[in-house]
Design a protein around this motif. Structure first.
Motif, PDB file in Angstrom:
ATOM      1  N   ILE A  56       1.168  -1.243   0.151  1.00  0.00           N
ATOM      2  CA  ILE A  56      -0.068  -0.330   0.040  1.00  0.00           C
ATOM      3  C   ILE A  56       1.196   1.886  -0.518  1.00  0.00           C
ATOM      4  O   ILE A  56       0.877   2.077  -0.558  1.00  0.00           O
ATOM      5  CB  ILE A  56      -1.024  -0.224   1.283  1.00  0.00           C
ATOM      6  N   ASP A  70     -10.833  -0.491   3.510  1.00  0.00           N
ATOM      7  CA  ASP A  70      -9.883   0.078   4.493  1.00  0.00           C
ATOM      8  C   ASP A  70      -8.858   0.651   3.510  1.00  0.00           C
ATOM      9  O   ASP A  70      -8.428   1.667   3.472  1.00  0.00           O
ATOM     10  CB  ASP A  70      -8.808  -1.158   4.913  1.00  0.00           C
ATOM     11  N   ILE A  73      -7.148   4.579   2.416  1.00  0.00           N
ATOM     12  CA  ILE A  73      -6.440   5.022   2.911  1.00  0.00           C
ATOM     13  C   ILE A  73      -5.431   5.943   1.058  1.00  0.00           C
ATOM     14  O   ILE A  73      -5.458   6.540   1.538  1.00  0.00           O
ATOM     15  CB  ILE A  73      -5.155   3.553   3.057  1.00  0.00           C
ATOM     16  N   LEU A  74      -6.059   5.037   0.378  1.00  0.00           N
ATOM     17  CA  LEU A  74      -4.970   5.133  -1.263  1.00  0.00           C
ATOM     18  C   LEU A  74      -5.879   6.124  -1.737  1.00  0.00           C
ATOM     19  O   LEU A  74      -5.979   6.704  -2.636  1.00  0.00           O
ATOM     20  CB  LEU A  74      -4.988   4.062  -2.216  1.00  0.00           C
ATOM     21  N   ALA A  75      -7.445   6.396  -1.450  1.00  0.00           N
ATOM     22  CA  ALA A  75      -8.798   7.215  -1.945  1.00  0.00           C
ATOM     23  C   ALA A  75      -8.463   7.494  -3.863  1.00  0.00           C
ATOM     24  O   ALA A  75      -8.201   8.684  -4.235  1.00  0.00           O
ATOM     25  CB  ALA A  75      -7.618   8.647  -1.205  1.00  0.00           C
TER      26      ALA A  75
END
Lengths: 263, 69
Positions: free
Chosen positions: A149, A189, A193-195
């Motif tokens: 990620i 999740d 987080i990475l949007a």
């Protein structure tokens, strides 16, 4: 006019090449004329995953350096008549081609295909710059792990500053049992987080290993991963296809339902 | 029962991304957030619980929820 999509990740070993092969084959099965290009110079792999390694004569570097014509280097997959492979060179390194040369090659060929898929090497060096030059859209592959990620976030930042605005996320190797136990991040999740927009989720499936052992694809089979790749292909083609919610911790009611339906 | 490992993973990745995005040492984001709070508090009355800094890939957002009774 064809669309050029780069499949990238930053981190190695998260499934870029497998994804390129399966999406390429999925699009070809949907009657779209598709070319997959391996840009990992020195570490040629896409041909092996697709089972085409014995048919290589010329490669990407030969085409770009003028050593052969594109048609001579292209390998047409006998199982999927709409699918073509432009293999990488095994003996050259990243500096054998430049982003400008890639851009020119893609401009020359994209009109002849519906989709041009580019398999990007790991890392953010020259190989990455070559692979994203000329791409209009990206698929960022990640797994639900901290290191993957982190690299994906870096890659998305680099794609955005390079002017590629349509970047979509593919989360690979989700294990439902571990998610339910609280030992693996959920799709939500990772997406939060990475949007960026979620293109699809591929479950961790041993059928991928079995297929790859034989140089075959999972897309087109009724395995879980094969179905997931097929849905991703339909989304790429513009269809509205739901992303099944495989990963949420099961509530009491769901468990009862499963009990009764026998699933 | 032990802590689900996901919680630790999420905390680690969120902190990592902030330091990566700012290209700074771990902890710098907290310092930045504290300094931004002090700077703003020179010009307006704000309370720490209404103040939040969010760091994305391309922007730094300051969230301030405004007057409260």
């Amino acid at each position: 006019m064809g669309e050029v999509i780069v499949i990238t990740s930053g981190k190695g070993g998260v499934g870029k090449t497998t994804t390129t092969a399966n999406i390429g084959i999925g699009l070809a099965l949907a009657q779209k004329k598709t070319i997959v290009i391996d840009t990992d110079l020195g570490l040629r792999n896409l041909d092996v995953v697709m089972g085409l390694e014995n048919r290589i004569v010329y490669n990407l570097v030969d085409v770009i350096s003028g050593g052969c014509r594109l048609k001579q280097a292209l390998i047409r997959d006998q199982l999927y008549p709409e699918l073509y492979l432009l293999p990488s060179a095994q003996t050259k390194d990243k500096s054998a081609i430049s982003p400008e040369q890639m851009r020119k090659l893609l401009a020359d060929i994209k009109d002849e295909f519906d989709y041009v898929l580019i398999d990007c090497p790991a890392g953010i060096e020259q190989g990455f710059k070559n692979a994203i030059a000329g791409a209009e859209r990206s698929i960022v592959v990640t797994t639900p792990e901290v290191s993957a990620i982190r690299d994906a976030d870096r890659i998305i930042g680099l794609l955005e500053t390079s002017g590629i605005q349509k970047n979509e996320l593919l989360i690979n190797r989700i294990r439902v049992d571990m998610v339910r136990r609280g030992d693996m991040m959920t799709v939500e999740d990772v997406t939060e987080i990475l949007a960026i927009d979620l293109l699809g989720v591929i479950p961790d499936d041993e059928q991928v290993v079995i297929a790859t052992n034989q140089g075959e694809a999972v897309v087109g089979t009724d395995s879980l991963s094969g179905q997931a790749y097929e849905r991703i292909c339909r989304r790429i083609l513009g269809e509205k296809v739901d992303i099944p919610d495989v990963c949420c911790p099961e509530g009491f009611l769901e468990r009862i339902k499963h009990l009764f339906s026998g699933k | 029962m032990s802590v689900p490992s996901v919680r630790i993973a999420k905390e680690r990745i969120v902190n990592l991304l902030v330091t990566d995005r700012l290209q700074c040492a771990p902890g710098t984001a907290e310092d930045l957030s504290r300094d931004l709070f002090h700077t703003m508090s020179k010009y307006m009355e704000i309370r720490p619980e209404c103040f939040q800094v969010r760091i994305t890939r391309s922007d730094i957002h300051i969230k301030y929820t405004g007057e409260k009774y």
